[in-house]
Design a protein around this motif. Structure first.
Motif, PDB file in Angstrom:
ATOM      1  N   HIS A  72       3.596  -2.816   6.867  1.00 58.27           N
ATOM      2  CA  HIS A  72       2.455  -1.939   6.550  1.00 58.27           C
ATOM      3  C   HIS A  72       2.311  -0.835   7.584  1.00 58.27           C
ATOM      4  CE1 HIS A  72       0.280  -4.276   3.386  1.00 58.27           C
ATOM      5  NE2 HIS A  72       1.092  -5.210   3.832  1.00 58.27           N
ATOM      6  N   CYS A  73       1.402   0.094   7.276  1.00 55.40           N
ATOM      7  CA  CYS A  73       0.918   1.055   8.274  1.00 55.40           C
ATOM      8  C   CYS A  73      -0.600   0.923   8.307  1.00 55.40           C
ATOM      9  CB  CYS A  73       1.274   2.491   7.909  1.00 55.40           C
ATOM     10  SG  CYS A  73       3.024   2.783   7.619  1.00 55.40           S
ATOM     11  N   HIS A  97       0.887  -1.174   0.000  1.00 54.71           N
ATOM     12  CA  HIS A  97       0.000   0.000   0.000  1.00 54.71           C
ATOM     13  C   HIS A  97       0.918   1.215   0.000  1.00 54.71           C
ATOM     14  CE1 HIS A  97      -2.892  -2.944   2.032  1.00 54.71           C
ATOM     15  NE2 HIS A  97      -3.221  -2.821   0.756  1.00 54.71           N
ATOM     16  N   GLU A 155       1.826   3.975   2.731  1.00 51.89           N
ATOM     17  CA  GLU A 155       2.199   3.540   4.081  1.00 51.89           C
ATOM     18  C   GLU A 155       3.713   3.671   4.263  1.00 51.89           C
ATOM     19  OE1 GLU A 155       0.312  -0.286   4.500  1.00 51.89           O
ATOM     20  OE2 GLU A 155      -1.662   0.572   4.145  1.00 51.89           O
TER      21      GLU A 155
HETATM   22 ZN   LIG Z   1      -1.232  -1.784   4.203  1.00 49.30          ZN
END
Ligand SMILES: [Zn+2]
Length: 426
Positions: free
Chosen positions: A305-306, A213, A216
């Motif tokens: 990820h974030c 993503h 992020e």
């Molecule tokens: Zn993510």
């Protein structure tokens, strides 16, 4: 007099008062059309011609800017934005995040905007405690003519290139090599990295991925910290170089990371829901790389990820645990979390108890109805992993600690150390 801008990048600018003193300007920059919005009377402009720029100005009215994120091809709402203000020295300007219909947007981080006053060399949270979820007022110093405002610390290809340059000596020693994973949809060369034990068959292989993503960004600093650990002149670095080959992909959604897209919930599905269909070159190449180079076998696969911008499960570091039916023996996963909590030396304050069990909150099978994530794919396809998980790093607050690139790097080292303890007992 108010200047309005209707529908995002590429649309036609409309001024309610075409003969008025306010104006707007379209500027062509290298990667497409970027709009600059300005005010002759006050003299300041707002634009997105910065690394990973992303914003749409709804209107400028005196010293109040109504602005929103550019969702581009995102399904639903997300919260990434980044813009620059020029020529506002000495003024206090209010930035309100709103939809075109005036509805408030709660898309300001929990410590306010990440701000740079030196053209992107350094960033800070000068409005920590002063911003709301939906806006902030910023006072530009008398000599402050250009200021960058980001939702989170930016990390683009130039940051990666600077990281690679810092490790030129390691590349010369043969412990660090950057290769090309594939070409992105926009025909850019997507980097992949190997580090550690590269001259002989390693005892272990770990793979780390970031930016499935693309917005992020804190994941990228964790990624840097992990690679740094493999190259450090210390006991951990020596053990890693003797025993482990790191395989890494710093930008899985490469184009989105450079363009400043949201990435999450990209239509028709995002990069981390692509492991059923493989419509993105990066995901396909990543799985092929594991198959060819690692013969399908990894000791650890960790996808960085974030989370969402604020709230529970968004303000602490945690791992998302997968369906016990498909993950490696859960005891190993539990043990890794316990070790990580114990050995961490940084201040992000990871707690194993904060891990998100499968079936709770958003971590449910239905969340993957659009397609498999990288971790679900790895759980099904990678042979003998001891650890196979996604980890979430909050943007600004981790159990009360301020999240910074330096702290994320330190946590990256903690991850490498915890893997060593899991596999080597020390
Ligand atoms: Zn993510």
């Amino acid at each position: 007099m108010k200047l309005t801008h209707a529908e995002g990048s590429g649309s036609i600018l409309k001024s309610r008062f075409a003969q008025g003193c306010r104006f707007a300007l379209w500027a062509l920059v290298a990667f497409g059309v970027v709009s600059a919005y300005g005010d002759v009377a006050s003299g300041f402009t707002v634009d997105t011609a910065i690394p990973a720029g992303n914003a749409i100005v709804n209107s400028i009215d005196g010293d109040t800017v109504s602005i929103r994120q550019d969702l581009r091809d995102t399904k639903g709402e997300w919260f990434y934005w980044a813009f620059r203000v020029k020529g506002a020295a000495g003024r206090t300007v209010r930035f309100d995040f709103r939809k075109p219909d005036g509805t408030n947007l709660d898309i300001v981080g929990v410590r306010g905007p990440v701000v740079s006053r030196d053209g992107g060399k350094t960033f800070a949270y000068p409005l920590d405690g002063k911003a709301t979820t939906r806006g902030f007022a910023y006072t530009f110093a008398p000599d402050e003519n250009e200021t960058l405002f980001y939702e989170c610390h930016p990390y683009v290809r130039a940051d990666w290139d600077a990281f690679v340059a810092r490790h030129a000596a390691d590349a010369a020693k043969g412990t660090f090599v950057v290769e090309t994973l594939c070409r992105s949809r926009a025909a850019a060369e997507v980097p992949r990295v190997r580090a550690g034990c590269l001259k002989s068959e390693p005892k272990f292989r770990f793979m780390f991925t970031a930016r499935h993503h693309c917005s992020e960004t804190m994941a990228s600093w964790v990624f840097e910290g992990i690679v740094d650990a493999f190259l450090a002149d210390d006991d951990l670095g020596a053990w890693l170089r003797a025993n482990v080959e790191l395989m890494g992909v710093p930008f899985v959604d490469y184009d989105g990371a450079q363009a400043g897209d949201q990435g999450k919930n990209r239509k028709p599905h995002d990069h981390n829901r692509d492991y059923s269909e493989f419509i993105y070159p990066e995901t396909k190449a990543l799985t092929e790389w594991i198959g060819e180079h690692a013969k399908g076998r990894l000791d650890a696969f960790i996808d960085l990820h974030c989370p969402w911008i604020r709230g529970e499960y968004n303000e602490f570091v945690y791992a998302t645990r997968k369906d016990p039916k498909i993950v490696p023996p859960s005891a190993q996963e539990d043990r890794f979390s316990e070790i990580l909590e114990k050995v961490q030396s940084g201040t992000l304050r990871y707690k194993a108890a904060n891990d998100l069990p499968f079936g709770q909150k958003w971590n449910k099978g239905v969340n993957f109805a659009q397609g498999w994530s990288s971790v679900i794919w790895a759980c099904h396809n990678v042979k003998e992993p001891k650890v196979c998980r996604a980890m979430e790093f909050p943007f600004a607050n981790a159990n009360g600690a301020v999240v910074t690139p330096e702290k994320c790097r330190a946590f990256g080292r903690d991850i490498a150390l915890a893997l060593r303890v899991l596999l080597d007992g020390r």
